[in-house]
Design an enzyme around this catalytic site. Sequence first.
Site, PDB file in Angstrom:
ATOM      1  N   CYS A 312       0.830  -1.220   0.000  1.00  0.00           N
ATOM      2  CA  CYS A 312       0.000   0.000   0.000  1.00  0.00           C
ATOM      3  C   CYS A 312       0.861   1.265   0.000  1.00  0.00           C
ATOM      4  CB  CYS A 312      -0.993  -0.035   1.158  1.00  0.00           C
ATOM      5  SG  CYS A 312      -2.249  -1.304   0.931  1.00  0.00           S
ATOM      6  N   HIS A 396      -3.926  -5.411   0.412  1.00  0.00           N
ATOM      7  CA  HIS A 396      -3.553  -6.050   1.677  1.00  0.00           C
ATOM      8  C   HIS A 396      -3.523  -7.573   1.571  1.00  0.00           C
ATOM      9  CE1 HIS A 396      -3.408  -2.540   4.312  1.00  0.00           C
ATOM     10  NE2 HIS A 396      -4.320  -2.031   3.505  1.00  0.00           N
ATOM     11  N   GLU A 398      -2.526  -9.516   3.838  1.00  0.00           N
ATOM     12  CA  GLU A 398      -2.786 -10.063   5.176  1.00  0.00           C
ATOM     13  C   GLU A 398      -4.256  -9.963   5.572  1.00  0.00           C
ATOM     14  OE1 GLU A 398      -3.563  -6.001   5.969  1.00  0.00           O
ATOM     15  OE2 GLU A 398      -2.110  -6.939   4.644  1.00  0.00           O
TER      16      GLU A 398
END
Length: 424
Positions: A312, A396, A398
């Site tokens: 990001c 993302h 995760e």
Amino acid sequence: MATAAINVKPSPFCVPKPQNPSKLRVFTLRCSSATANAVSDLVERPWKTSDARLVLEDGSIWRAKSFGASGTQVGEVVFNTSLTGYQEIITDPSYAGQFVLMTNPQIGNTGVNFDDEESRQCFLGGLVIRSLSISTSNYRCAETLGHYLAKRNIMGIYDVDTRAITRRLRQDGSLIGVLSTEETKTDEELLEMSRSWDIVGIDLISGVSCKTPHEWVDKTNSEWEFMSNRKDGEAFRVVAYDFGIKSNILRRLASYGCKITVVPSTWPASETLKMKPDGVLFSNGPGDPSAVPYAVETVKEILGKVPVFGICMGHQLLGLALGGTTFKMKFGHHGGNHPVRNLRTGDVEISAQNHNYVVDPKSLPDDVEVTHVNLNDGSCAGLAYPARNIMSIQYHPEASPGPHDSDYAFREFIELMKRVKVNA
């Protein structure tokens, strides 16, 4: 004394007995309005009334009901399309300076717990929702969303037309707004506040980053570990720059066997290289990447010396460090349902995203490879520079509570560090 006249009419649900018109009498019941008002003041309404306003810079005023903290707050209004994970969203440091509007109409159903937090505190400016659940139902629930936000001094509003606001944001782009529960402030004052503040060009990273280096050891809880066939291999030392890092990024790295040192956003590159890490992670974070030139310089000094992975904000800083440019999107990407194509494999991933800026691929050097694209708008969603051991993604991997399609990116980072170490 003032009086009010009331004409009493027969109920429409009964049939009156026929009467002789000549014997009908019209009568007037007189009562004191002062007495009526006194009775009204004694009776408390069994429902909450509108006590808050959201005033947008375009001049629109949205009446709502408040929950959480009270006061007045200014921020950029963005909408998030996730159906679940509101607790992870409100604890994501990348929302610093923003009001998050949830398009899912029901929020608060599962309450909150202390296992799903993505950072040490809530950094967002406020929460805007359609319907606040009056009850919670989850075996892990520790308290209600309203109590949680109140204790953290975060404002929230509900019973507002989130669909209409979302359409306005999609049409006009992200807007600056002011949330207020203060009756003493006029609409004009709040509108002036919204028009005199801007999020562009502000360093929001320094306000969310840790202040001192620390070690991270926590892995993904075994109850939630979805990569059951993964085998622990060689442990790699990773320095993670905290530009607003989410805890689950660190958990996933630890679950892949990494030994992690988290450092502040202003940590000198020279100190990082003295640690002799196997790799460096540049994390997610809030705001405008061009507003943090010190972070860009840090990235430049590390590139080519150790393998790096940007997520990001880290992805955007890598783009700038490589000589590219970034620009602000109309309303950004915020949600857990964004399709991304991996151009190397042709696979499509459903990803969680939260960013208002993107790298302009046309501004990058020819030897920088665009590895992923967002299928909604074709924007750059991933980069690689194999000659300098660089990889990054604009979303993302995760994602908690999901989706988990992109978790393989951590494995690719491990493999990159392994190749460099073997060839050293």
